[in-house]
Design an enzyme around this catalytic site. Structure first.
Site, short mmCIF file in Angstrom:
data_model
loop_
_atom_site.label_atom_id
_atom_site.label_comp_id
_atom_site.label_asym_id
_atom_site.label_seq_id
_atom_site.Cartn_x
_atom_site.Cartn_y
_atom_site.Cartn_z
N SER A 186 -44.34 5.13 8.35
CA SER A 186 -44.29 5.26 9.80
C SER A 186 -45.69 5.50 10.35
O SER A 186 -46.60 5.93 9.62
CB SER A 186 -43.39 6.45 10.18
OG SER A 186 -43.49 6.77 11.56
N TYR A 197 -39.42 15.03 9.49
CA TYR A 197 -39.52 13.57 9.43
C TYR A 197 -40.98 13.14 9.23
O TYR A 197 -41.28 12.30 8.37
CB TYR A 197 -38.96 12.95 10.71
CG TYR A 197 -39.13 11.45 10.75
CD1 TYR A 197 -38.31 10.62 9.98
CD2 TYR A 197 -40.12 10.85 11.53
CE1 TYR A 197 -38.47 9.24 10.01
CE2 TYR A 197 -40.29 9.48 11.55
CZ TYR A 197 -39.46 8.68 10.79
OH TYR A 197 -39.63 7.32 10.80
#
Length: 259
Positions: free
Chosen positions: A139, A152
């Site tokens: 990400s 996350y």
């Protein structure tokens, strides 16, 4: 023995779009997700439209015993995985003191432990054949961990660091490990709370198909890591030129709800 590309998290978002693109290029697929109905539909449609073999397995990869069993079944069925896409994952948004511990432990199991496990198991097989490619989906937050996405962000930082280090280890083995680093993508990943943040207002989600196209190129032919989109590439490099204290204030503001 027929070769297959295995895609986790294949029932929606980037994984779903990658399956469509790879099927159009006549690759046989192994699709893994939790949604049995969508997997069955994808198998029927892709195999009929593109005349390829499509296998599917309904698995909750946050369960590590189920992850091991998935690998065991693929071995028993003698399905050769030539390419692995570790795409399955999920996130959460909110104050760390208020978010669910159970959900975060499941997130770590899926985003980190399961990904590492599948990478190790299939990389060992690929190294024995001296051929194979693995793409792990990280990400933009791998580079710039955001407040309110604490677990996350940390999980995706692991994915990037893990992928880059094993890519170096396997450099002469015939196994290529790459990392896809998307920014904000238009998928069911985003909760209503996430959509109300300053970050999503200033950096609009891109279509999952656009990210999938970059992912397919990286999986089949690329090396190293790929940050999708110039804007995201620029953002990923901001920490190099911005003092960390100032950078964290910027990120906290971006991660906060719009005023």
């Amino acid at each position: 023995m027929n070769k297959y590309i295995l895609i986790t998290g294949a029932s929606s978002g980037i994984g779903y779009e990658m399956a469509q693109l790879l099927a159009a290029q006549k690759f046989n697929l192994i699709l893994v997700a939790r949604s049995l109905r969508i997997l069955q539909k994808m198998q029927l449609e892709l195999s009929a439209q593109f005349n390829i073999e499509v296998k599917y397995f309904q698995v909750d990869l946050s369960d590590l015993e189920a992850t091991q069993e998935l690998y065991n079944i693929i071995k028993v069925q003698e399905l050769q995985v030539s390419h692995l896409v570790n795409n399955a994952g999920f996130g959460d948004y909110g104050s760390f003191l208020d978010t669910s511990l159970e959900k975060e432990l499941n997130m770590i199991s899926l985003n980190i432990s399961s990904l590492m496990m599948l990478t190790k198991l299939f990389a060992q097989d690929m190294a024995a054949r001296k051929s194979g490619r693995i793409m792990n989906v990280a990400s933009l937050l791998s580079f710039i961990p955001f407040p309110y996405y604490s677990v996350y962000s940390a999980s995706k930082a692991f994915v990037l660091a893990f992928s880059e280090t094993i890519a170096a280890e396997l450099e002469d083995s015939g196994v290529v490990v790459t990392t896809l680093c998307p920014g904000t993508v238009e998928t069911p990943f985003h909760t209503p709370e996430m959509r109300k943040t300053n970050a999503m207002s200033s950096n609009k989600p891109v279509p999952a198909k656009d990210v999938a196209e970059a992912g397919v190129k990286l999986l089949l032919h690329g090396k190293g890591k790929k940050v999708v989109g110039f804007n995201n590439w620029f953002i990923s490099n901001l920490p190099r030129v911005t003092p960390s204290a100032i950078m964290m204030k910027i990120k906290k503001n971006l991660a906060s709800p719009k005023s």
